[in-house]
Motif scaffolding. Structure first.
Motif, PDB file in Angstrom:
ATOM      1  N   TYR A  45     -20.450   4.754   1.469  1.00  0.00           N
ATOM      2  CA  TYR A  45     -19.030   5.022   2.288  1.00  0.00           C
ATOM      3  C   TYR A  45     -17.838   4.625   1.549  1.00  0.00           C
ATOM      4  CZ  TYR A  45     -21.451   6.263   6.441  1.00  0.00           C
ATOM      5  OH  TYR A  45     -22.385   6.699   7.481  1.00  0.00           O
ATOM      6  N   ASP A  46     -18.155   4.338   0.076  1.00  0.00           N
ATOM      7  CA  ASP A  46     -17.261   3.706  -0.888  1.00  0.00           C
ATOM      8  C   ASP A  46     -16.238   2.493  -0.226  1.00  0.00           C
ATOM      9  OD1 ASP A  46     -18.039   5.647  -2.924  1.00  0.00           O
ATOM     10  OD2 ASP A  46     -16.858   7.276  -2.022  1.00  0.00           O
ATOM     11  N   ALA A  47     -17.143   1.823   0.560  1.00  0.00           N
ATOM     12  CA  ALA A  47     -16.075   0.706   1.120  1.00  0.00           C
ATOM     13  C   ALA A  47     -16.086  -0.428  -0.313  1.00  0.00           C
ATOM     14  CB  ALA A  47     -16.877  -0.026   2.217  1.00  0.00           C
ATOM     15  N   GLN A  95     -31.117  -8.300   5.529  1.00  0.00           N
ATOM     16  CA  GLN A  95     -30.503  -6.938   6.133  1.00  0.00           C
ATOM     17  C   GLN A  95     -29.126  -7.112   5.807  1.00  0.00           C
ATOM     18  OE1 GLN A  95     -31.995  -4.459   7.793  1.00  0.00           O
ATOM     19  NE2 GLN A  95     -30.161  -3.562   7.603  1.00  0.00           N
ATOM     20  N   TRP A  96     -28.347  -8.114   5.839  1.00  0.00           N
ATOM     21  CA  TRP A  96     -27.089  -8.119   5.496  1.00  0.00           C
ATOM     22  C   TRP A  96     -26.627  -7.494   4.067  1.00  0.00           C
ATOM     23  CZ3 TRP A  96     -24.629 -10.779   1.365  1.00  0.00           C
ATOM     24  CH2 TRP A  96     -23.280 -10.885   1.383  1.00  0.00           C
ATOM     25  N   SER A  97     -27.363  -7.919   3.032  1.00  0.00           N
ATOM     26  CA  SER A  97     -27.327  -7.538   1.747  1.00  0.00           C
ATOM     27  C   SER A  97     -27.662  -6.076   1.847  1.00  0.00           C
ATOM     28  CB  SER A  97     -28.378  -8.199   0.843  1.00  0.00           C
ATOM     29  OG  SER A  97     -28.359  -7.802  -0.328  1.00  0.00           O
ATOM     30  N   ASP A  98     -28.517  -5.441   2.238  1.00  0.00           N
ATOM     31  CA  ASP A  98     -28.677  -4.267   2.441  1.00  0.00           C
ATOM     32  C   ASP A  98     -27.655  -3.535   2.966  1.00  0.00           C
ATOM     33  OD1 ASP A  98     -31.315  -4.619   1.128  1.00  0.00           O
ATOM     34  OD2 ASP A  98     -32.476  -4.389   3.164  1.00  0.00           O
ATOM     35  N   ASP A  99     -27.032  -3.903   4.132  1.00  0.00           N
ATOM     36  CA  ASP A  99     -26.005  -3.258   4.804  1.00  0.00           C
ATOM     37  C   ASP A  99     -24.741  -3.413   3.784  1.00  0.00           C
ATOM     38  OD1 ASP A  99     -27.456  -3.099   7.105  1.00  0.00           O
ATOM     39  OD2 ASP A  99     -26.435  -4.744   8.035  1.00  0.00           O
ATOM     40  N   VAL A 100     -24.596  -4.344   3.011  1.00  0.00           N
ATOM     41  CA  VAL A 100     -23.450  -4.181   2.206  1.00  0.00           C
ATOM     42  C   VAL A 100     -23.749  -3.399   1.089  1.00  0.00           C
ATOM     43  CG1 VAL A 100     -22.189  -5.767   0.327  1.00  0.00           C
ATOM     44  CG2 VAL A 100     -22.621  -6.640   2.667  1.00  0.00           C
ATOM     45  N   ASP A 101     -24.683  -3.340   0.552  1.00  0.00           N
ATOM     46  CA  ASP A 101     -25.109  -2.092  -0.447  1.00  0.00           C
ATOM     47  C   ASP A 101     -24.775  -0.791  -0.242  1.00  0.00           C
ATOM     48  OD1 ASP A 101     -25.708  -4.159  -2.330  1.00  0.00           O
ATOM     49  OD2 ASP A 101     -27.783  -4.107  -1.962  1.00  0.00           O
ATOM     50  N   PHE A 102     -25.371  -0.386   1.132  1.00  0.00           N
ATOM     51  CA  PHE A 102     -25.306   0.608   2.002  1.00  0.00           C
ATOM     52  C   PHE A 102     -24.033   1.113   2.116  1.00  0.00           C
ATOM     53  CE2 PHE A 102     -25.092   3.579   5.447  1.00  0.00           C
ATOM     54  CZ  PHE A 102     -25.816   4.588   5.149  1.00  0.00           C
ATOM     55  N   LEU A 103     -23.356   0.327   2.555  1.00  0.00           N
ATOM     56  CA  LEU A 103     -21.762   0.516   2.726  1.00  0.00           C
ATOM     57  C   LEU A 103     -20.925   0.879   1.625  1.00  0.00           C
ATOM     58  CD1 LEU A 103     -21.227  -1.835   5.875  1.00  0.00           C
ATOM     59  CD2 LEU A 103     -21.398   0.615   5.970  1.00  0.00           C
ATOM     60  N   MET A 104     -21.122   0.058   0.479  1.00  0.00           N
ATOM     61  CA  MET A 104     -20.428   0.191  -0.662  1.00  0.00           C
ATOM     62  C   MET A 104     -20.755   1.627  -1.513  1.00  0.00           C
ATOM     63  SD  MET A 104     -20.317  -3.687  -1.674  1.00  0.00           S
ATOM     64  CE  MET A 104     -19.409  -3.399  -3.448  1.00  0.00           C
ATOM     65  N   ASP A 105     -22.205   1.836  -1.210  1.00  0.00           N
ATOM     66  CA  ASP A 105     -22.718   2.883  -2.047  1.00  0.00           C
ATOM     67  C   ASP A 105     -22.354   4.240  -1.377  1.00  0.00           C
ATOM     68  OD1 ASP A 105     -23.670   1.231  -3.770  1.00  0.00           O
ATOM     69  OD2 ASP A 105     -25.722   1.287  -3.082  1.00  0.00           O
ATOM     70  N   GLU A 158     -14.549  -4.817   2.977  1.00  0.00           N
ATOM     71  CA  GLU A 158     -14.830  -4.074   4.181  1.00  0.00           C
ATOM     72  C   GLU A 158     -16.125  -4.151   4.536  1.00  0.00           C
ATOM     73  OE1 GLU A 158     -11.467  -0.755   3.293  1.00  0.00           O
ATOM     74  OE2 GLU A 158     -13.219  -0.351   2.286  1.00  0.00           O
ATOM     75  N   ALA A 159     -16.982  -3.876   3.567  1.00  0.00           N
ATOM     76  CA  ALA A 159     -18.439  -4.077   3.808  1.00  0.00           C
ATOM     77  C   ALA A 159     -18.892  -5.093   4.273  1.00  0.00           C
ATOM     78  CB  ALA A 159     -19.401  -3.454   2.380  1.00  0.00           C
ATOM     79  N   ASN A 160     -18.329  -6.324   3.734  1.00  0.00           N
ATOM     80  CA  ASN A 160     -18.947  -7.724   4.116  1.00  0.00           C
ATOM     81  C   ASN A 160     -18.534  -7.827   5.629  1.00  0.00           C
ATOM     82  OD1 ASN A 160     -19.695 -10.391   3.676  1.00  0.00           O
ATOM     83  ND2 ASN A 160     -17.671 -11.010   3.432  1.00  0.00           N
TER      84      ASN A 160
END
Length: 82
Positions: A57-59, A45-55, A63-65
């Motif tokens: 929200y351009d984080a 889930q952490w990995s999915d969250d990081v990917d989502f935020l970077m993709d 920031e995503a981490n």
């Protein structure tokens, strides 16, 4: 088990921080793929969250981490009663 998971993720997080400062984006992507292969639902889930935020929200990774780490800790608390 909880301490082991924390240690594993902390090691990966420190690896990310070290590689980010040296511009090793390919190494960073390889490390992220290793994290994604985890059998731990919280880490997945952490990995999915990081990917989502970077993709979406351009984080930046940092920031995503930071955001994903809060969700990861809550997940671990829920799973292991921390």
């Amino acid at each position: 088990m909880k301490k082991f998971m924390f240690s594993a993720v902390a090691l990966v997080a420190f690896s990310f921080a070290g590689m980010a400062s040296t511009g090793g984006e390919e190494k960073l992507n390889n490390q992220l793929e290793k994290v994604k292969e985890s059998e731990t639902p919280c880490t997945d889930q952490w990995s999915d969250d990081v990917d989502f935020l970077m993709d979406y929200y351009d984080a930046t990774f940092a920031e995503a981490n930071a955001v994903a780490n809060h969700a990861w800790e809550a997940c671990l608390d829920e799973m292991y009663g921390g």
